[in-house]
Design a protein around this motif. Structure first.
Motif, PDB file in Angstrom:
ATOM      1  N   ALA A 162       0.833  -1.207   0.000  1.00  0.00           N
ATOM      2  CA  ALA A 162       0.000   0.000   0.000  1.00  0.00           C
ATOM      3  C   ALA A 162       0.866   1.255   0.000  1.00  0.00           C
ATOM      4  CB  ALA A 162      -0.926  -0.006   1.220  1.00  0.00           C
ATOM      5  N   TYR A 163       1.943   1.216   0.790  1.00  0.00           N
ATOM      6  CA  TYR A 163       2.852   2.366   0.838  1.00  0.00           C
ATOM      7  C   TYR A 163       3.534   2.580  -0.517  1.00  0.00           C
ATOM      8  CZ  TYR A 163       6.798   5.277   2.285  1.00  0.00           C
ATOM      9  OH  TYR A 163       7.728   6.280   2.391  1.00  0.00           O
ATOM     10  N   THR A 164       3.986   1.487  -1.130  1.00  0.00           N
ATOM     11  CA  THR A 164       4.625   1.595  -2.449  1.00  0.00           C
ATOM     12  C   THR A 164       3.648   2.106  -3.492  1.00  0.00           C
ATOM     13  OG1 THR A 164       6.106  -0.229  -1.875  1.00  0.00           O
ATOM     14  CG2 THR A 164       5.899   0.327  -4.202  1.00  0.00           C
ATOM     15  N   ALA A 165       2.413   1.598  -3.453  1.00  0.00           N
ATOM     16  CA  ALA A 165       1.407   2.065  -4.412  1.00  0.00           C
ATOM     17  C   ALA A 165       1.113   3.550  -4.224  1.00  0.00           C
ATOM     18  CB  ALA A 165       0.122   1.249  -4.263  1.00  0.00           C
ATOM     19  N   GLU A 166       1.070   4.004  -2.962  1.00  0.00           N
ATOM     20  CA  GLU A 166       0.831   5.422  -2.696  1.00  0.00           C
ATOM     21  C   GLU A 166       1.983   6.265  -3.222  1.00  0.00           C
ATOM     22  OE1 GLU A 166      -0.771   8.976  -1.504  1.00  0.00           O
ATOM     23  OE2 GLU A 166      -1.716   6.999  -1.668  1.00  0.00           O
ATOM     24  N   LEU A 167       3.221   5.804  -3.012  1.00  0.00           N
ATOM     25  CA  LEU A 167       4.377   6.543  -3.527  1.00  0.00           C
ATOM     26  C   LEU A 167       4.357   6.603  -5.050  1.00  0.00           C
ATOM     27  CD1 LEU A 167       7.329   5.323  -1.272  1.00  0.00           C
ATOM     28  CD2 LEU A 167       6.106   7.494  -1.159  1.00  0.00           C
ATOM     29  N   GLU A 168       4.026   5.474  -5.695  1.00  0.00           N
ATOM     30  CA  GLU A 168       3.978   5.470  -7.154  1.00  0.00           C
ATOM     31  C   GLU A 168       2.865   6.385  -7.668  1.00  0.00           C
ATOM     32  OE1 GLU A 168       3.502   1.395  -8.111  1.00  0.00           O
ATOM     33  OE2 GLU A 168       5.629   0.886  -7.823  1.00  0.00           O
ATOM     34  N   ASP A 169       1.695   6.355  -6.986  1.00  0.00           N
ATOM     35  CA  ASP A 169       0.607   7.232  -7.398  1.00  0.00           C
ATOM     36  C   ASP A 169       0.985   8.697  -7.205  1.00  0.00           C
ATOM     37  OD1 ASP A 169      -2.287   7.602  -8.160  1.00  0.00           O
ATOM     38  OD2 ASP A 169      -2.316   8.541  -6.185  1.00  0.00           O
ATOM     39  N   ARG A 170       1.659   8.981  -6.081  1.00  0.00           N
ATOM     40  CA  ARG A 170       2.094  10.363  -5.853  1.00  0.00           C
ATOM     41  C   ARG A 170       3.111  10.801  -6.903  1.00  0.00           C
ATOM     42  NH1 ARG A 170       4.382  11.487  -0.007  1.00  0.00           N
ATOM     43  NH2 ARG A 170       2.305  10.644   0.446  1.00  0.00           N
ATOM     44  N   ALA A 171       4.023   9.880  -7.263  1.00  0.00           N
ATOM     45  CA  ALA A 171       5.009  10.208  -8.296  1.00  0.00           C
ATOM     46  C   ALA A 171       4.326  10.470  -9.635  1.00  0.00           C
ATOM     47  CB  ALA A 171       6.021   9.076  -8.434  1.00  0.00           C
ATOM     48  N   ARG A 172       3.295   9.663  -9.951  1.00  0.00           N
ATOM     49  CA  ARG A 172       2.569   9.901 -11.216  1.00  0.00           C
ATOM     50  C   ARG A 172       1.835  11.230 -11.180  1.00  0.00           C
ATOM     51  NH1 ARG A 172       1.618   4.219 -10.796  1.00  0.00           N
ATOM     52  NH2 ARG A 172      -0.294   4.619  -9.617  1.00  0.00           N
ATOM     53  N   ARG A 173       1.233  11.560 -10.020  1.00  0.00           N
ATOM     54  CA  ARG A 173       0.541  12.851  -9.919  1.00  0.00           C
ATOM     55  C   ARG A 173       1.523  14.007 -10.058  1.00  0.00           C
ATOM     56  NH1 ARG A 173      -2.101  10.516  -5.431  1.00  0.00           N
ATOM     57  NH2 ARG A 173      -0.932  11.910  -4.043  1.00  0.00           N
ATOM     58  N   LEU A 174       2.679  13.876  -9.394  1.00  0.00           N
ATOM     59  CA  LEU A 174       3.681  14.939  -9.499  1.00  0.00           C
ATOM     60  C   LEU A 174       4.173  15.080 -10.935  1.00  0.00           C
ATOM     61  CD1 LEU A 174       5.772  14.354  -6.243  1.00  0.00           C
ATOM     62  CD2 LEU A 174       4.170  16.222  -6.711  1.00  0.00           C
ATOM     63  N   GLU A 175       4.337  13.947 -11.612  1.00  0.00           N
ATOM     64  CA  GLU A 175       4.789  14.012 -13.007  1.00  0.00           C
ATOM     65  C   GLU A 175       3.744  14.689 -13.884  1.00  0.00           C
ATOM     66  OE1 GLU A 175       7.349  13.679 -16.108  1.00  0.00           O
ATOM     67  OE2 GLU A 175       7.727  13.233 -13.994  1.00  0.00           O
ATOM     68  N   ARG A 176       2.462  14.356 -13.639  1.00  0.00           N
ATOM     69  CA  ARG A 176       1.398  15.021 -14.413  1.00  0.00           C
ATOM     70  C   ARG A 176       1.351  16.507 -14.100  1.00  0.00           C
ATOM     71  NH1 ARG A 176      -1.559  10.210 -13.116  1.00  0.00           N
ATOM     72  NH2 ARG A 176      -2.537  11.283 -11.347  1.00  0.00           N
ATOM     73  N   GLU A 177       1.532  16.856 -12.818  1.00  0.00           N
ATOM     74  CA  GLU A 177       1.522  18.271 -12.459  1.00  0.00           C
ATOM     75  C   GLU A 177       2.704  19.010 -13.069  1.00  0.00           C
ATOM     76  OE1 GLU A 177       1.432  18.370  -8.237  1.00  0.00           O
ATOM     77  OE2 GLU A 177      -0.625  17.613  -8.072  1.00  0.00           O
ATOM     78  N   ARG A 178       3.885  18.355 -13.062  1.00  0.00           N
ATOM     79  CA  ARG A 178       5.046  18.989 -13.695  1.00  0.00           C
ATOM     80  C   ARG A 178       4.820  19.185 -15.186  1.00  0.00           C
ATOM     81  NH1 ARG A 178       8.264  15.868  -9.984  1.00  0.00           N
ATOM     82  NH2 ARG A 178       8.338  14.172 -11.486  1.00  0.00           N
ATOM     83  N   ALA A 179       4.223  18.162 -15.834  1.00  0.00           N
ATOM     84  CA  ALA A 179       3.944  18.297 -17.262  1.00  0.00           C
ATOM     85  C   ALA A 179       2.940  19.417 -17.524  1.00  0.00           C
ATOM     86  CB  ALA A 179       3.414  16.971 -17.823  1.00  0.00           C
ATOM     87  N   ALA A 180       1.905  19.494 -16.650  1.00  0.00           N
ATOM     88  CA  ALA A 180       0.924  20.566 -16.816  1.00  0.00           C
ATOM     89  C   ALA A 180       1.550  21.939 -16.581  1.00  0.00           C
ATOM     90  CB  ALA A 180      -0.255  20.354 -15.865  1.00  0.00           C
ATOM     91  N   ASP A 181       2.416  22.030 -15.550  1.00  0.00           N
ATOM     92  CA  ASP A 181       3.096  23.305 -15.292  1.00  0.00           C
ATOM     93  C   ASP A 181       3.991  23.696 -16.458  1.00  0.00           C
ATOM     94  OD1 ASP A 181       1.856  23.460 -12.862  1.00  0.00           O
ATOM     95  OD2 ASP A 181       3.548  22.655 -11.714  1.00  0.00           O
ATOM     96  N   ALA A 182       4.704  22.700 -16.994  1.00  0.00           N
ATOM     97  CA  ALA A 182       5.571  22.994 -18.141  1.00  0.00           C
ATOM     98  C   ALA A 182       4.758  23.439 -19.342  1.00  0.00           C
ATOM     99  CB  ALA A 182       6.406  21.760 -18.491  1.00  0.00           C
ATOM    100  N   GLU A 183       3.602  22.800 -19.556  1.00  0.00           N
ATOM    101  CA  GLU A 183       2.756  23.195 -20.687  1.00  0.00           C
ATOM    102  C   GLU A 183       2.194  24.593 -20.482  1.00  0.00           C
ATOM    103  OE1 GLU A 183       1.053  23.185 -24.288  1.00  0.00           O
ATOM    104  OE2 GLU A 183       2.473  21.713 -23.484  1.00  0.00           O
ATOM    105  N   ARG A 184       1.788  24.902 -19.239  1.00  0.00           N
ATOM    106  CA  ARG A 184       1.303  26.261 -18.971  1.00  0.00           C
ATOM    107  C   ARG A 184       2.411  27.283 -19.175  1.00  0.00           C
ATOM    108  NH1 ARG A 184      -1.704  23.697 -14.792  1.00  0.00           N
ATOM    109  NH2 ARG A 184       0.002  24.040 -13.311  1.00  0.00           N
ATOM    110  N   ALA A 185       3.618  26.925 -18.723  1.00  0.00           N
ATOM    111  CA  ALA A 185       4.731  27.852 -18.913  1.00  0.00           C
ATOM    112  C   ALA A 185       5.019  28.066 -20.394  1.00  0.00           C
ATOM    113  CB  ALA A 185       5.976  27.321 -18.205  1.00  0.00           C
ATOM    114  N   ARG A 186       4.957  26.977 -21.174  1.00  0.00           N
ATOM    115  CA  ARG A 186       5.169  27.126 -22.619  1.00  0.00           C
ATOM    116  C   ARG A 186       4.084  27.970 -23.254  1.00  0.00           C
ATOM    117  NH1 ARG A 186       7.007  21.640 -22.205  1.00  0.00           N
ATOM    118  NH2 ARG A 186       4.892  20.898 -22.588  1.00  0.00           N
ATOM    119  N   ALA A 187       2.820  27.754 -22.820  1.00  0.00           N
ATOM    120  CA  ALA A 187       1.726  28.554 -23.372  1.00  0.00           C
ATOM    121  C   ALA A 187       1.894  30.032 -23.015  1.00  0.00           C
ATOM    122  CB  ALA A 187       0.383  28.030 -22.863  1.00  0.00           C
TER     123      ALA A 187
END
Length: 394
Positions: A162-187
């Motif tokens: 459960a802890y590993t799954a939470e870390l992986e989910d958090r990492a995926r969310r952070l990656e999506r947020e970073r991608a969204a931030d990068a896209e907003r910055a590019r826009a």
């Protein structure tokens, strides 16, 4: 240190293997373990009967489905293990299949299933030991502790998963947020570059059009004035090319390339003078209050706003006079551009005025455009200084 990569690699290969193949191999290993008393009978002890071997096999074979149906597998193993003791098969010294089934249920089962099976195994072990011939006191403790240990290891594995799954989910969310931030910055960067290029080209082309229209009119009557008009066209073109090269140089980001700063308020007097000289306007720059330091992007925005407002005056206003005023206070810079013309045709919502509002909003400020009280057209932009800007943007 050298063992860790080997262990990690073996664990990864085991996880990547098909589940049924791993579980079938585990069931075969348990079946071999429960068959040892048949292969190597103890002297003076109860010999393992063929009925006992079949019941032992019943504690191993269901493990093939332990991950697909953990609760049913645990029930099957739980039924076969005490049956060996009741039938004097005899019961195994170590309940291999039971430990695996209980561990699996602790990892994958529901809470009520885990608790029910743990209580059943603890009671079953106590009852089973009474059917064993001459049981020793330490055997009770060994079997009960073994059951509790198997269950405890399963709970630990469940928590770790459960802890590993939470870390992986958090990492995926952070990656999506970073991608969204990068896209907003590019826009935002694309929008900023588009505004800059619009302001540069619109300003230069407007001045060039005005001079080009005036040149043929005076080329015969006033050659000197015509020559000055053509010189103004060339100067506007060169200035536009220089500023465009700056923007394109930033976009290319070539290593070692010189990056020229964009114009700020220091270039505003030259802009007002050049517009007046090129377009035949009476221009004036006034400053009230005490000038204060501005963030670089706010200073660039103030210059571009004044440039866009003067460009609109040249293109649309048919004005004879334009005035640029910088009003400084402790909290705000107010930039006002006023002319005596009629302003842009129709509703003031062209791309230029939209860019003015976007620039002001990006700096935490506001922009207004419309008819001036005494006639003419007026653009008013209020840009907060650094402290107020943080509050406005945040």
């Amino acid at each position: 240190m050298s063992r860790r990569p080997w262990i990690s690699g073996a664990r990864d290969r085991l996880r990547a293997a098909p589940r049924y193949a791993v579980d079938a191999a585990l069931a075969a290993l348990v079946l071999f373990a429960v068959s040892l008393p048949w292969i190597f009978p103890e002297h003076g002890g109860d010999r393992l009967s063929w009925q006992g071997w079949l019941l032992g096999a019943a504690t191993a074979v269901p493990l093939v489905w332990r991950r697909r149906a953990p609760f049913a597998t645990a029930w099957a193993v739980s039924a076969a293990t005490p049956a060996m003791a009741v039938l004097h098969a005899p019961p195994p010294h170590v309940m291999y299949g039971g430990f695996v089934a209980l561990y699996t249920l602790a990892v994958l089962g529901r809470p009520w299933q885990r608790r029910l099976m743990l209580a059943g195994w603890l009671c079953g072990v106590a009852v089973t030991m009474t059917h064993k011939q001459e049981p020793q006191p330490y055997e009770y403790a060994f079997q009960l502790l073994s059951v509790a240990a198997a269950y405890g290891f399963g709970i630990l594995a469940r928590v770790q998963r459960a802890y590993t799954a939470e870390l992986e989910d958090r990492a995926r969310r952070l990656e999506r947020e970073r991608a969204a931030d990068a896209e907003r910055a590019r826009a935002q960067e694309r929008a900023r570059i588009a505004r800059d290029m619009h302001d540069i080209l619109a300003h230069a082309v407007s001045l060039m059009v005005v001079q080009a229209e005036a040149g043929p009119v005076v080329v015969r009557s006033d050659p000197a004035r015509a020559e000055a008009a053509f010189d103004a066209i060339a100067a506007s073109g060169r200035d536009a090319m220089t500023q465009l090269r700056r923007i394109l140089g930033v976009l290319k980001e070539q290593p070692g390339a010189a990056v020229f700063p964009q114009p700020g308020l220091a270039a505003l007097p030259e802009l007002v003078r050049r517009v007046g000289a090129s377009a035949g306007l009476r221009t004036e720059l006034r400053t009230t209050g005490t000038p204060r330091p501005l963030p670089p992007d706010t200073e660039i925005a103030a210059f571009r706003v004044a440039q866009e407002a003067l460009t609109n005056t040249v293109k649309h206003a048919y004005a004879s006079r334009a005035e640029v005023e910088l009003g400084w206070t402790e909290e705000m810079l107010t930039l006002t551009v006023t002319d005596d013309g009629r302003g842009p045709a129709g509703t003031p919502g062209g791309h230029g005025l939209i860019g003015v509002r976007e620039r002001a909003a990006a700096c935490g400020g506001t922009a207004e455009a419309g008819r001036a009280p005494g006639g003419g057209f007026r653009v008013v932009v209020r840009l907060p200084l650094s402290a107020d800007r943080q509050a406005a943007v945040g």
